[in-house]
Design a protein around this motif. Structure first.
Motif, mmCIF file in Angstrom:
data_model
loop_
_atom_site.group_PDB
_atom_site.id
_atom_site.type_symbol
_atom_site.label_atom_id
_atom_site.label_comp_id
_atom_site.label_asym_id
_atom_site.label_seq_id
_atom_site.Cartn_x
_atom_site.Cartn_y
_atom_site.Cartn_z
ATOM 1 N N THR A 34 6.001 -5.941 -6.202
ATOM 2 C CA THR A 34 6.423 -6.127 -4.818
ATOM 3 C C THR A 34 6.209 -4.813 -4.074
ATOM 4 O O THR A 34 6.002 -3.754 -4.677
ATOM 5 N N ASP A 35 6.262 -4.870 -2.754
ATOM 6 C CA ASP A 35 6.027 -3.661 -1.960
ATOM 7 C C ASP A 35 6.971 -2.531 -2.353
ATOM 8 O O ASP A 35 6.554 -1.381 -2.532
ATOM 9 N N SER A 36 8.245 -2.857 -2.505
ATOM 10 C CA SER A 36 9.236 -1.807 -2.750
ATOM 11 C C SER A 36 9.229 -1.291 -4.185
ATOM 12 O O SER A 36 9.763 -0.215 -4.451
ATOM 13 N N SER A 37 8.620 -2.046 -5.097
ATOM 14 C CA SER A 37 8.659 -1.637 -6.505
ATOM 15 C C SER A 37 7.462 -0.789 -6.914
ATOM 16 O O SER A 37 7.422 -0.292 -8.047
ATOM 17 N N VAL A 38 6.489 -0.596 -6.033
ATOM 18 C CA VAL A 38 5.280 0.143 -6.401
ATOM 19 C C VAL A 38 5.594 1.561 -6.884
ATOM 20 O O VAL A 38 5.104 1.991 -7.941
ATOM 21 N N PRO A 39 6.429 2.361 -6.167
ATOM 22 C CA PRO A 39 6.727 3.716 -6.674
ATOM 23 C C PRO A 39 7.378 3.699 -8.055
ATOM 24 O O PRO A 39 7.113 4.581 -8.874
ATOM 25 N N PRO A 74 -3.879 -10.259 -0.396
ATOM 26 C CA PRO A 74 -3.997 -10.188 -1.859
ATOM 27 C C PRO A 74 -2.760 -9.569 -2.509
ATOM 28 O O PRO A 74 -2.080 -8.726 -1.928
ATOM 29 N N SER A 75 -2.481 -9.994 -3.722
ATOM 30 C CA SER A 75 -1.327 -9.495 -4.460
ATOM 31 C C SER A 75 -1.524 -8.032 -4.854
ATOM 32 O O SER A 75 -2.655 -7.551 -5.016
ATOM 33 N N ILE A 76 -0.412 -7.338 -5.026
ATOM 34 C CA ILE A 76 -0.442 -5.956 -5.506
ATOM 35 C C ILE A 76 -0.448 -6.012 -7.033
ATOM 36 O O ILE A 76 0.591 -6.186 -7.670
ATOM 37 N N MET A 77 -1.631 -5.920 -7.618
ATOM 38 C CA MET A 77 -1.765 -5.952 -9.071
ATOM 39 C C MET A 77 -1.811 -4.519 -9.601
ATOM 40 O O MET A 77 -2.555 -3.684 -9.078
ATOM 41 N N SER A 102 3.113 6.387 4.766
ATOM 42 C CA SER A 102 3.271 7.336 3.666
ATOM 43 C C SER A 102 4.646 7.226 3.032
ATOM 44 O O SER A 102 4.841 7.617 1.880
ATOM 45 N N ALA A 103 5.618 6.666 3.761
ATOM 46 C CA ALA A 103 6.968 6.491 3.220
ATOM 47 C C ALA A 103 7.081 5.264 2.316
ATOM 48 O O ALA A 103 8.141 5.016 1.740
#
Length: 535
Positions: free
Chosen positions: A127-132, A378-381, A428-429
């Motif tokens: 998910t967007d927030s879990s990438v870091p 597209p999904s964040i793979m 960038s945040a």
């Protein structure tokens, strides 16, 4: 969560609970990565994948393309309409949740997969927030592309939803499978690369041949009303089968040949279909239901194949083998059944032709069968090697995939989705703003620009699009001044502001947003602070 637990197979994982109260504190599930698309490719350097400039500059991505190349080299096999295409060497973290223990749970699972499994890679949809979080665990963003069903086919499936009938491409609702019509329309002309090897020039047509054979095989399989020829014959029960049948063959074998790119011409496909039917008539005596089914299937299938012959251009039917062979070579049987691709599917010209297909989009991992992927981003793979990489360090540190993706991008934050364009702005945040689907790339890029202005988030360093565009194509002296740090361009003596603005408007697409009147002050002079902020 319920859908994934119901669908994933195999499935294992862990649940974390507090020792005293037994309260759930976290969970993780792992499965084997599976796709349900007829064609799929890992490629971080393709602009269709959804990895935009913001992602390359702000996030950890597969810049060299080595991770995607390793994933693509792993075997895969399965029926995308039934159990899915299974990637036996790729694990997937399908579900992960934790109240302060997610990192510990994931590390434990990764250590177990590394030590005790045959998996080579592990992937997941973030998910967007879990990438870091996943980046801190060693995952990088990778790109994936897949060929989806045309919109017309999905709409037809939705119209007949609830009828309880199996969807077959080219067959109208309620009609018999023998009425199937060709569904693939290759372009009239292909972009043929110039190469010393004449065989290399034939490669682009192979993508369209394989795409046509995928639908043709679905139509032929639907003729098997006894479902007797779908899977290999159990020779432990029919012990004399191999003595009577010279080359055992079934529709699953033909599916393996199609998926791994073993067919080099339409004639090979026709010959293998005839072999499947003739084997059934050879082993089963006349008058039995299996003999009759094979006989009817052969007659009806030849009619369907004749329709495909008339619909496909001759250069597609000929493929690379010229149409003179009798069937696939038996030496390909074992590699194809293991999911090992033919070399032609990794050919640069083959891949480039696939990316020109409007049905090939950036991969959306977890969707519903009737959901239009054209309307989604597209999904964040993300992926991670479970063991040390085989590539040398120099390869790992290259930026080949990033450079290729940025060069082919239709615009800042813009991703092509079939015949339309999706827009996304990532700061960038770590905040992601999905801006919708647009009919034109310029509209999508303007939406990204407006979002940048709204959130005071200029292009990252190195993304000075206006300076590069003007410098390379329109006004070299103005571009050089824009590109020099600390210097601001001024109109040459006697040059009017209108002329300068016309030069900016005439620049390529990144400069289109400078048309606004706010780029000029009350006196009609260029506001360089606005120019700098926008570029």
């Amino acid at each position: 969560i319920l859908d994934r637990v119901d669908t994933d197979d195999p499935l294992f994982g862990y649940v974390v609970r507090s020792e005293a109260q037994g309260w759930m504190q976290g969970f993780v599930t792992v499965t084997t990565f599976t796709t349900w698309q007829p064609w799929f490719r890992w490629d971080s350097g393709c602009a269709l994948s959804g990895i935009c400039g913001d992602d390359w500059f702000h996030r950890r991505c597969d810049s060299s393309g080595a991770v995607a190349a390793g994933l693509e080299a792993t075997p895969r096999f399965g029926d995308p309409d039934v159990e899915g295409v299974i990637w036996s060497k790729v694990a997937e973290i399908s579900l992960l949740g934790g109240l302060g223990c997610g990192g510990a749970v994931l590390r434990g699972v990764l250590d177990e997969l590394t030590a005790e499994s045959e998996y080579e890679y592990v992937v997941l949809q973030a998910t967007d927030s879990s990438v870091p979080f996943y980046e801190a665990m060693g995952f990088v963003r990778v790109g994936g592309m897949a060929c989806y069903a045309p919109v017309a086919e999905i709409e037809a499936r939705q119209a007949s939803k609830g009828a309880g009938e199996k969807n077959v491409p080219g067959v109208s609702s309620g009609a018999h499978p023998s009425t199937a019509q060709p569904t693939v329309r290759p372009p009239a002309r292909l972009r043929v690369p110039k190469h010393e090897d004449d065989r290399h020039m034939l490669v682009p047509r192979m993508y369209w041949l394989h795409k046509a054979l995928r639908d043709a095989l679905k139509q032929l399989r639907a003729l098997d009303y006894l479902l007797a020829f779908q899977e290999p014959v159990d020779t432990t029960t029919l012990w004399d089968y191999t003595a009577k049948v010279k080359r055992p063959l079934c529709f699953t074998d033909m599916l393996a040949f199609v998926q791994t790119g073993r067919y080099e011409c339409f004639t090979q496909f026709e010959a293998d279909f005839a072999t499947v039917c003739e084997n059934g008539m050879t082993y089963n005596p006349p008058g039995t239901q299996w003999h009759d089914c094979a006989e009817v299937m052969l007659a009806q299938g030849r009619v369907i194949l004749d329709r495909w012959r008339r619909a496909l251009p001759a250069y597609i039917r000929r493929g690379m083998a010229g149409g003179g062979t009798a069937g696939t070579a038996q030496r390909h049987d074992a590699p194809a059944r293991r999911g090992v691709k033919a070399a032609v599917m990794d050919n640069v010209a083959y891949v480039a032709e696939a990316y020109r297909d409007p049905d090939v989009l950036g991969y959306c991992h977890w969707t519903f069968p009737d959901q239009l992927c054209e309307d989604q981003f597209p999904s964040i793979m993300m992926a991670k090697r479970l063991r040390p990489p085989p590539q040398p360090l120099q390869t790992m540190l290259s930026t080949a995939a990033r450079d290729r993706a940025l060069a082919a991008s239709p615009g800042d934050g813009v991703v092509q989705r079939g015949r339309r364009f999706a827009a996304k702005h990532s700061t960038s945040a770590g905040h992601n703003y999905y801006l919708g689907i647009f009919d034109e790339a310029g509209e999508a890029e303007n939406a990204v620009y407006d979002s940048r202005m709204e959130h005071s988030d200029p292009l990252p360093a190195g993304g000075h699009a206006l300076a590069l565009a003007v410098q390379q194509q329109q006004a070299p002296e103005l571009g050089q001044q824009l590109g020099q740090q600390g210097k601001r361009p001024a109109p040459a003596p006697g040059e009017s502001i209108a002329l300068l603005r016309r030069r900016l408007v005439a620049a390529p697409r990144p400069a289109m947003a400078l048309r606004g009147a706010e780029a000029l002050n009350a006196a009609g002079d260029v506001r360089f602070d606005v120019l700098d902020a926008r570029t």
